[in-house]
Design a protein around this motif. Structure first.
Motif, PDB file in Angstrom:
ATOM      1  N   LEU A  17       0.670  -1.187  -0.194  1.00  0.00           N
ATOM      2  CA  LEU A  17       0.007  -0.176  -0.125  1.00  0.00           C
ATOM      3  C   LEU A  17       0.814   1.112  -0.030  1.00  0.00           C
ATOM      4  N   ALA A  18       1.845   1.138   0.429  1.00  0.00           N
ATOM      5  CA  ALA A  18       2.782   2.463   0.000  1.00  0.00           C
ATOM      6  C   ALA A  18       3.518   2.470  -0.723  1.00  0.00           C
ATOM      7  N   THR A  19       4.485   1.936  -1.008  1.00  0.00           N
ATOM      8  CA  THR A  19       4.397   1.842  -2.906  1.00  0.00           C
ATOM      9  C   THR A  19       3.207   2.115  -3.335  1.00  0.00           C
ATOM     10  N   ALA A  20       1.903   1.680  -3.520  1.00  0.00           N
ATOM     11  CA  ALA A  20       1.468   2.142  -4.220  1.00  0.00           C
ATOM     12  C   ALA A  20       0.828   3.615  -4.046  1.00  0.00           C
ATOM     13  N   ARG A  54       8.750   8.930   9.270  1.00  0.00           N
ATOM     14  CA  ARG A  54       9.086   9.479   8.502  1.00  0.00           C
ATOM     15  C   ARG A  54       8.845   9.538   7.109  1.00  0.00           C
ATOM     16  N   ALA A  55       8.893   8.192   7.149  1.00  0.00           N
ATOM     17  CA  ALA A  55       7.823   7.677   5.922  1.00  0.00           C
ATOM     18  C   ALA A  55       6.781   7.802   5.601  1.00  0.00           C
ATOM     19  N   LEU A  56       5.964   7.779   6.787  1.00  0.00           N
ATOM     20  CA  LEU A  56       4.293   8.614   6.362  1.00  0.00           C
ATOM     21  C   LEU A  56       4.277   9.356   5.761  1.00  0.00           C
ATOM     22  N   ASP A  57       5.431  10.491   7.111  1.00  0.00           N
ATOM     23  CA  ASP A  57       5.380  11.807   6.530  1.00  0.00           C
ATOM     24  C   ASP A  57       5.231  11.926   4.555  1.00  0.00           C
ATOM     25  N   ALA A  58       6.447  11.507   3.524  1.00  0.00           N
ATOM     26  CA  ALA A  58       6.747  11.404   2.777  1.00  0.00           C
ATOM     27  C   ALA A  58       4.765  11.107   2.403  1.00  0.00           C
ATOM     28  N   LEU A  59       4.543   9.916   2.392  1.00  0.00           N
ATOM     29  CA  LEU A  59       3.306   9.547   1.818  1.00  0.00           C
ATOM     30  C   LEU A  59       2.184  10.369   1.983  1.00  0.00           C
ATOM     31  N   GLY A  60       1.941  11.652   3.330  1.00  0.00           N
ATOM     32  CA  GLY A  60       1.205  12.863   3.373  1.00  0.00           C
ATOM     33  C   GLY A  60       0.057  11.979   4.125  1.00  0.00           C
ATOM     34  N   GLU A 315       9.184   2.267   4.837  1.00  0.00           N
ATOM     35  CA  GLU A 315      10.641   3.038   3.999  1.00  0.00           C
ATOM     36  C   GLU A 315      10.710   2.423   2.665  1.00  0.00           C
ATOM     37  N   ASP A 316      10.847   1.057   2.140  1.00  0.00           N
ATOM     38  CA  ASP A 316      10.944   0.415   1.189  1.00  0.00           C
ATOM     39  C   ASP A 316       9.565   1.453   0.055  1.00  0.00           C
ATOM     40  N   ASP A 399      16.274   8.137   7.579  1.00  0.00           N
ATOM     41  CA  ASP A 399      15.307   8.942   7.230  1.00  0.00           C
ATOM     42  C   ASP A 399      15.520   8.976   5.501  1.00  0.00           C
ATOM     43  N   CYS A 400      14.041   7.418   5.572  1.00  0.00           N
ATOM     44  CA  CYS A 400      14.229   7.295   3.543  1.00  0.00           C
ATOM     45  C   CYS A 400      14.407   8.188   3.234  1.00  0.00           C
ATOM     46  N   GLY A 401      13.779   9.353   3.201  1.00  0.00           N
ATOM     47  CA  GLY A 401      13.708  10.407   2.324  1.00  0.00           C
ATOM     48  C   GLY A 401      12.410  10.523   1.603  1.00  0.00           C
ATOM     49  N   LYS A 402      12.458  12.142   0.322  1.00  0.00           N
ATOM     50  CA  LYS A 402      11.118  12.256   0.271  1.00  0.00           C
ATOM     51  C   LYS A 402      10.516  11.557  -1.214  1.00  0.00           C
ATOM     52  N   LEU A 403       9.596  11.924  -1.330  1.00  0.00           N
ATOM     53  CA  LEU A 403       9.165  10.624  -2.970  1.00  0.00           C
ATOM     54  C   LEU A 403       9.611  11.728  -3.812  1.00  0.00           C
TER      55      LEU A 403
END
Length: 403
Positions: A17-20, A54-60, A315-316, A399-403
C-alpha cells in the motif's frame, strides 16, 4: 479473462500500500493484488518508530496517524528475573536526523488510512498469483481464479512466503526457533498506563506492553517453544493461559501487565513461528531482476525484537515509489523496460544494506534478550539491556527521504 497493467503490486500489506500510494502521489497508476477478501490486519498493532513516521510523512498521512495514537516518552526494559528496571531510555531525545517519535499504531487503522488515500479500484481483492511466466519483457501472472494479468512491472510485497521472491530465486526464510503471539486489550474507561514502552526480558521469553491510545493496549510475547508447552497453540484460551502462566511464574511481572493479557482479544491464529531472511542471502540474492523486484517481508522478513519489520516496509514503499516513479515521470523516462530496470536496480542498491543491518541486529537482540545462558544473563542484567535498548532507538534514527 486477460488484462494488461503497467505496474502490478502483489500484496496489500504495509509495503504494497505504501508503494501504491507513493506512486499515486507521483501521478503513476498501479494495481494492487491482494489474495484475501479484505485487508489483513493480523498482529493488531506494530511499533511505529521515528523512521516509519518519516516515511508516513513522505506519503502524506503522518498526521492522520498521530491524531489517534500516543507518543512515547521512554522505553523501560525490566528483568523478568528480578522485576527491576534493567534499562530506561528517554525517547524525547534528538537523533542525528531530528527528534525521535515512537508510537504503537493499530495495524487496521494504518492500512485503512493508506487504502483510503488511493483511487477507487486500486486494490483487487481475492486475487492470488499462482504462477509467473515471461513473454519477452512482460510478466504473465496466472491467477487462482483462472484469469491472466500481463504486467510490465511486477513488485512483490506478498509476505514471508512470497511467490515473487521465489521466482527471483531468493531462498526461503529461516526459522529462528522462536514463536510469537499477540493481543489487544480495550479499556473504555482508560487503562492508566503512562506514555512508555514496557519490556520484560529474560527467563527464555520476551514480552512487551504498549499503549496505543488512552483506551487500548497492545501486547506481544515471544518464546522458544518446547514439548513441555503441550497443546498451548491449539486455541486462544490455551495460549492465553500459557502466556499468563509463563509470565506469572516469575512473580515479577506487574499485575496490570497480566491484566492486559487476560482481557485482550487474540487472533484465531494464536501463534506464529518467527522467520528471517539470511543476511548472506540478502548479500548474494537478487532483490530485483529486470522489471521485477520485492519489498517488505518478501524482501527482508526479520524477527520482531527491533520492532522494525513494518517500519522498514514503509521505508521500502517510499524508496521504491521514488525510484520507480522516476522511470515513468520526467524527460526521457517513458516507463520502458530499460528505465524500469535501472530504477529497480537503484532501489535494490539503496535497500540491500539497510535490510541486512536490520535483520542481523534484530536476530542478535532477540538472542540476547531471551537467552538463559548464565553468562549472557549476567551481562544482560548488568550491562547489555541498556545497550540493546539504545540500539533499538539508533536503528530507527534513519530517514528514507521524500518522494
Amino acid at each position: 479473462m486477460e488484462v494488461v497493467e503497467d505496474i502490478v503490486i502483489a500484496g496489500a500489506g504495509l509495503a504494497g500500500l505504501a508503494t501504491a500510494l507513493g506512486l499515486h502521489r507521483k501521478g503513476v497508476r498501479s494495481l494492487v493484488l491482494e489474495s484475501s477478501a479484505t485487508l489483513r490486519a493480523s498482529g493488531y498493532a506494530f511499533t511505529t518508530w521515528t523512521n516509519a513516521f518519516r516515511a508516513l510523512d513522505a506519503l502524506g498521512v503522518g498526521d492522520k496517524i498521530r491524531e489517534h495514537h500516543l507518543r512515547y516518552e521512554r522505553l523501560v526494559a525490566f528483568s523478568a528475573s528480578t522485576g527491576e528496571a534493567a534499562a530506561t531510555v528517554s525517547l524525547k531525545m534528538q537523533g542525528k536526523s531530528g527528534p525521535h517519535e515512537i508510537r504503537c499504531v493499530k495495524r487496521n487503522f494504518l492500512l485503512d488510512t493508506l487504502e483510503n488515500e488511493l483511487p477507487e479500484g486500486s486494490i483487487r481483492y481475492s486475487s492470488k498469483i499462482v504462477a509467473i511466466e515471461e513473454e519477452g519483457n512482460v510478466k504473465v501472472l496466472h491467477m487462482a481464479d483462472g484469469s491472466i494479468i500481463r504486467a510490465n512491472v511486477l513488485v512483490g510485497c506478498d509476505g514471508v512466503n512470497s511467490v515473487v521472491a521465489k521466482w527471483l530465486g531468493l531462498p526461503k526464510p529461516i526459522l529462528s526457533g522462536r514463536s510469537a503471539t499477540r493481543g489487544l486489550a480495550e479499556y473504555p474507561e482508560g487503562h492508566g498506563f503512562g506514555p512508555e514502552m514496557l519490556q520484560f526480558i529474560g527467563q527464555g521469553f520476551r514480552s512487551g506492553v504498549l499503549p496505543c491510545s488512552d483506551t487500548s493496549v497492545y501486547w506481544n510475547y515471544t518464546w522458544y517453544p518446547s514439548p513441555a508447552d503441550g497443546d498451548a497453540e491449539e486455541s486462544v484460551a490455551k495460549m492465553r493461559q500459557h502466556v499468563l502462566a509463563k509470565l506469572g511464574a516469575t512473580k515479577k511481572i506487574p499485575a496490570e501487565a497480566l491484566d492486559v493479557i487476560e482481557r485482550s482479544e487474540m487472533s484465531e491464529v494464536v501463534s506464529s513461528p518467527l522467520r528471517f531472511r539470511s543476511p548472506l542471502a540478502l548479500v548474494r540474492g537478487s532483490i530485483s531482476r529486470g522489471n521485477v523486484c520485492v519489498a517488505g517481508d518478501a524482501l527482508h522478513p526479520m524477527t520482531p525484537e527491533l520492532g522494525q519489520g513494518g517500519c522498514a516496509a514503509l521505508e521500502d514503499g517510499v524508496v521504491l515509489a521514488r525510484c520507480l516513479g522516476e522511470a515513468f515521470v520526467g524527460p526521457g523516462n517513458d516507463g520502458g523496460y530499460a528505465c524500469v530496470t535501472a530504477a529497480l536496480e537503484k532501489f535494490a542498491g539503496e535497500r540491500r544494506w539497510r535490510a541486512i543491518r536490520l535483520v542481523t541486529a534484530a536476530y542478535v537482540v532477540g538472542f540476547v534478550q531471551q537467552s538463559n545462558n548464565v553468562a549472557i544473563k549476567f551481562l544482560r542484567e548488568k550491562f547489555l539491556s541498556g545497550l540493546l535498548a539504545k540500539l533499538m532507538v539508533d536503528m530507527a534514527d534513519y530517514d528514507c527521504g521524500k518522494l
